[in-house]
Each structure stands twice: as structure tokens, then as C-alpha cells.
Write a protein that holds these residues in place. Structure first.
Motif, PDB file in Angstrom:
ATOM      1  N   LEU A 170       0.824  -1.207   0.000  1.00 11.03           N
ATOM      2  CA  LEU A 170       0.000   0.000   0.000  1.00 11.03           C
ATOM      3  C   LEU A 170       0.860   1.260   0.000  1.00 11.03           C
ATOM      4  N   GLN A 171       1.940   1.236   0.762  1.00  9.36           N
ATOM      5  CA  GLN A 171       2.802   2.410   0.857  1.00  9.36           C
ATOM      6  C   GLN A 171       3.614   2.641  -0.413  1.00  9.36           C
ATOM      7  N   SER A 172       3.729   1.604  -1.236  1.00 10.66           N
ATOM      8  CA  SER A 172       4.498   1.745  -2.475  1.00 10.66           C
ATOM      9  C   SER A 172       3.751   2.545  -3.537  1.00 10.66           C
ATOM     10  N   ASP A 173       2.454   2.766  -3.331  1.00  6.07           N
ATOM     11  CA  ASP A 173       1.654   3.509  -4.306  1.00  6.07           C
ATOM     12  C   ASP A 173       0.683   4.415  -3.554  1.00  6.07           C
ATOM     13  N   THR A 174       1.214   5.480  -2.962  1.00  5.45           N
ATOM     14  CA  THR A 174       0.376   6.373  -2.163  1.00  5.45           C
ATOM     15  C   THR A 174      -0.634   7.130  -3.024  1.00  5.45           C
ATOM     16  N   ARG A 175      -0.320   7.310  -4.292  1.00 11.76           N
ATOM     17  CA  ARG A 175      -1.274   7.988  -5.171  1.00 11.76           C
ATOM     18  C   ARG A 175      -2.548   7.166  -5.315  1.00 11.76           C
ATOM     19  N   ARG A 176      -2.395   5.864  -5.363  1.00 14.31           N
ATOM     20  CA  ARG A 176      -3.550   4.980  -5.508  1.00 14.31           C
ATOM     21  C   ARG A 176      -4.194   4.652  -4.170  1.00 14.31           C
ATOM     22  N   PHE A 177      -3.373   4.453  -3.128  1.00 12.92           N
ATOM     23  CA  PHE A 177      -3.895   3.937  -1.862  1.00 12.92           C
ATOM     24  C   PHE A 177      -3.821   4.926  -0.703  1.00 12.92           C
ATOM     25  N   GLY A 178      -3.419   6.171  -0.971  1.00 19.54           N
ATOM     26  CA  GLY A 178      -3.300   7.137   0.110  1.00 19.54           C
ATOM     27  C   GLY A 178      -4.602   7.352   0.864  1.00 19.54           C
ATOM     28  N   TRP A 179      -5.718   7.329   0.152  1.00 19.74           N
ATOM     29  CA  TRP A 179      -7.032   7.504   0.781  1.00 19.74           C
ATOM     30  C   TRP A 179      -7.421   6.318   1.651  1.00 19.74           C
TER      31      TRP A 179
END
Length: 260
Positions: free
Chosen positions: A143-152
Motif C-alpha cells: 500500500l505504501q508503495s503507491d500512495t497515489r492509488r492507496f493514500g485515501w
């Protein structure tokens, strides 16, 4: 048409059609061979519907020729009956049928439903346990590797209640389903409360986000015959708000059960 004949026709119609939606418990499935029903000793009919008449005809023929059905949560065998409704002229109506099952009695005083199949499940019970620390660490890194996708998504997740679901005696290369609770949604005026849950699949050290289901899983069932469970999901509402979800080929809803 004279008034007496009109009244007679209306009375016949009322006696042959199911009650209006909301008064009856209803099962809907987009896939043939699966339906919801109330567990013994409850003998209340559930109105079963499918996307077309062929699965409904198959269910009625199966039940009314004495063949068994199987509770997917336990694998237990039940007998079923299907009432085919008729119109005022006596013609069968294949929009729905009234279904009941008889078999192993429920173990509590609480009224309970079951998800049934025309064939026995290959996996009647899944290995459900608290998420393993290494899986939690790997999923958090994903999840942390793609904060744009999973930041929410990350602030919503309740890791202390996350679960791991897999086949009993799963092989090393089998997939593991990870279910993590998210935010709680409430609507006091509608008597609604449900906690969203987020579903991931792990294969070896790779993770995939499958999506969100609207409530808490009430059970895991074999609907696809592979290492991914189907999810029976319950939302808190004024009545029954149950849905069936498949993970095979992507997260999608296959059925619902509702009513009072």
C-alpha cells in the motif's frame, strides 16, 4: 366483465402471486445453482429469483424431484421444496418461486439464513485466522508503495481485526485472501450501519487489491471451486441485507438476500 367475475379474478390473482417486495424475504442470484433460504426449523418461504427462467426451472425441478441441496457454509445436506406460482388462468409464472429447506436445525434461537447449492462444495470449511505478521507487513509495504492509488485507503484500515482466509492444508503456491476492516458508514434515519471491508489477494510475495465489500463477511464459501473463497457479506439494516461476492476474475456481486 361483471363485478362478481372481476372480484373472483382479483382474488385468484392475490392467492397465486407472492407478496409485494419488502414483505417477503427474497433471494436473487445472477448465477444458477445458488440460492438463499431460511434454516430449519424456520419454514417461511424465501422468494427465489434469477436473471432468467432457466436457473429457476432447474431449481424447481431439482427440489421437487427429491434431490438434495447443500449448505455452502457447512456442507450439510438439506431437502428443498419449490412452489411455482401460477397466474389466474393457472399458467406457471417463471419470474420467481417460493423455496423452503428442511434439514439440520440451527443451533441458536436466532433466526438464521443459509446459502445453498445444488451440488456439494469442494471446500465446506476455510482456514480463517488473524492475519500473520509477515503478511501484514508485506501488505502495508504494498500500500505504501503507491500512495497515489492507496493514500485515501491507508488511514481507514483497522489492522487489529484483519483476517487471512485460505484453503485448509493449502499448498505453498496457493493464494491467500486478506480481509481488512475499513470505515463505518451510518444512516440513523434509515436504520443502517455497516463497516466496509477491503479485500486483497496474496500469492507468494505479491499482493493485489481486489476492492471493497459493503459490510462484514458473515462467512466464506466455495462457489468457484478454486483457492479463492466467495464472501457472504452482511450489512446492518432494518431487516436482512446480505450479499454474495466472488473474487474469481475480479471482485463482483453474484447475489443478494433481503427482506424482513
Amino acid at each position: 366483465m361483471t363485478l362478481p367475475r372481476l372480484l373472483a379474478s382479483l382474488l385468484a390473482l392475490a392467492c397465486t402471486l407472492p407478496a409485494f417486495a419488502g414483505m417477503e424475504k427474497e433471494s436473487h442470484s445472477s448465477r444458477g445453482g445458488f440460492f438463499f433460504a431460511m434454516l430449519t426449523p424456520d419454514v417461511e418461504q424465501v422468494i427465489a429469483r434469477f436473471n432468467d427462467k432457466a436457473p429457476l426451472q432447474q431449481l424447481a425441478q431439482h427440489c421437487n424431484t427429491g434431490k438434495a441441496v447443500f449448505a455452502l457454509q457447512t456442507g450439510a445436506k438439506y431437502q428443498c421444496k419449490a412452489e411455482v406460482f401460477k397466474n389466474a388462468s393457472g399458467a406457471e409464472q417463471w419470474e420467481s418461486a417460493g423455496v423452503t429447506v428442511q434439514g439440520l436445525a440451527r443451533q441458536s434461537d436466532r433466526r438464521e439464513y443459509g446459502l445453498f447449492s445444488l451440488t456439494p462444495p469442494a471446500t465446506p470449511g476455510w482456514d480463517v485466522r488473524k492475519i500473520e505478521p509477515e503478511h501484514r507487513t508485506g501488505l502495508q509495504a504494498y500500500l505504501q508503495s503507491d500512495t497515489r492509488r492507496f493514500g485515501w485507503l491507508q488511514p481507514q484500515l483497522r489492522w487489529e481485526s484483519a483476517l487471512s482466509v485460505r484453503l485448509p492444508q493449502a499448498t505453498a503456491d496457493a493464494r491467500t485472501t486478506l480481509v481488512v476492516p475499513g470505515k463505518v458508514v451510518r444512516d440513523v434515519n434509515a436504520f443502517y450501519e455497516a463497516q466496509r471491508h477491503h479485500v486483497f489477494v496474496r500469492k507468494q510475495d505479491a499482493y493485489v487489491y481486489m476492492g471493497e465489500v459493503p459490510g462484514a463477511p458473515d462467512g466464506y464459501v466455495d462457489i468457484d471451486g478454486n483457492d479463492l473463497p466467495g464472501l457472504v457479506v452482511e450489512e446492518g439494516c432494518d431487516g436482512w441485507c446480505i450479499s454474495l461476492w466472488s473474487l474469481t476474475g475480479g471482485l463482483r456481486q453474484l447475489g443478494t438476500f433481503g427482506g424482513h
